[in-house]
Design an enzyme around this catalytic site. Sequence first.
Site, PDB file in Angstrom:
ATOM      1  N   CYS A 182       0.617  -1.334   0.135  1.00  0.00           N
ATOM      2  CA  CYS A 182      -0.144   0.086   0.026  1.00  0.00           C
ATOM      3  C   CYS A 182       0.855   1.324   0.120  1.00  0.00           C
ATOM      4  CB  CYS A 182      -1.029  -0.015   1.155  1.00  0.00           C
ATOM      5  SG  CYS A 182      -2.497   0.829   0.952  1.00  0.00           S
ATOM      6  N   ARG A 195     -12.369   6.282  -1.797  1.00  0.00           N
ATOM      7  CA  ARG A 195     -11.324   5.315  -1.032  1.00  0.00           C
ATOM      8  C   ARG A 195     -11.641   3.830  -1.198  1.00  0.00           C
ATOM      9  NH1 ARG A 195      -7.655   6.759   2.620  1.00  0.00           N
ATOM     10  NH2 ARG A 195      -6.779   5.059   3.540  1.00  0.00           N
ATOM     11  N   HIS A 251      -3.423  -5.646   2.428  1.00  0.00           N
ATOM     12  CA  HIS A 251      -2.985  -5.769   3.808  1.00  0.00           C
ATOM     13  C   HIS A 251      -3.673  -7.237   4.316  1.00  0.00           C
ATOM     14  CE1 HIS A 251      -1.952  -1.795   4.325  1.00  0.00           C
ATOM     15  NE2 HIS A 251      -3.097  -1.076   3.846  1.00  0.00           N
TER      16      HIS A 251
END
Length: 237
Positions: A95, A129, A193
């Site tokens: 990320c 997002r 993640h």
Amino acid sequence: MSSNDSIKIVWVYPDLLSTYGDQGNCIVLERRAALRGIRTRTVHVRSDETVPVDGDIYLLGGGEDRPQILAARRLHGDGGLHRARDFGAVIFAVCAGYQLLGTEFGGEEGQPVQGLGLLDIRSSRGQQRAVGEIVGDVDQALNVPRITGFENHQGVTHLGPGVKPLARVVHGIGNGDGHEGAYQGHVIGTYMHGPALVRNPGLADLLLRWAVKHDLPPIAESWSERLREERLRVVLG
Ligand code: GLN
């Protein structure tokens, strides 16, 4: 099981790039190496320290916008990651760590920030997002089964001709162009993640194979494979 292999793992800037639990990636590499008799030594390098150039695997995690900018500046000034790459090290970045390996990424106001240029990618801030589970089919050349993870980012990433996409998105957003992550030589970036290597033992073993430069025997421990299968079932039905 014993082996003559020994690898050094470098966890880069835990004080800036460790917001999303990505340190689990170190623990899984250590564990999967140990089960094959491969010795590991892990060093945590804070942002006020010099990045060693003799590592075999470098791990970078995710982080918020400001720590990401600071990390990019410091790594640029340090130069150790570039030298390690030139020596053939494996780099795995998640990320914020992924974005800052590129040539440019978007800062907290969307301003372009210079990256390290270790991956031929460019990131900017997207409209929305991306938050949620992500699933992808990995580039065949890497021989890694379908990957799962959790993404949480504002950035969209454009891939240049120097990289290949890590995976084709089956579920989720990833780079924003139908692909997830990128790789160039032994440098891999991903939005996953989870942490990524905990949820994808095949990806962990790819990094270990690259580091020791030979194939690895399978291991009996199966919980992480069961976790991967469970996440695929939950997300894809
Ligand atoms: N700040 C970056 C973004 O939002 C990276 C976030 C992260 O590491 N999860 O795109």
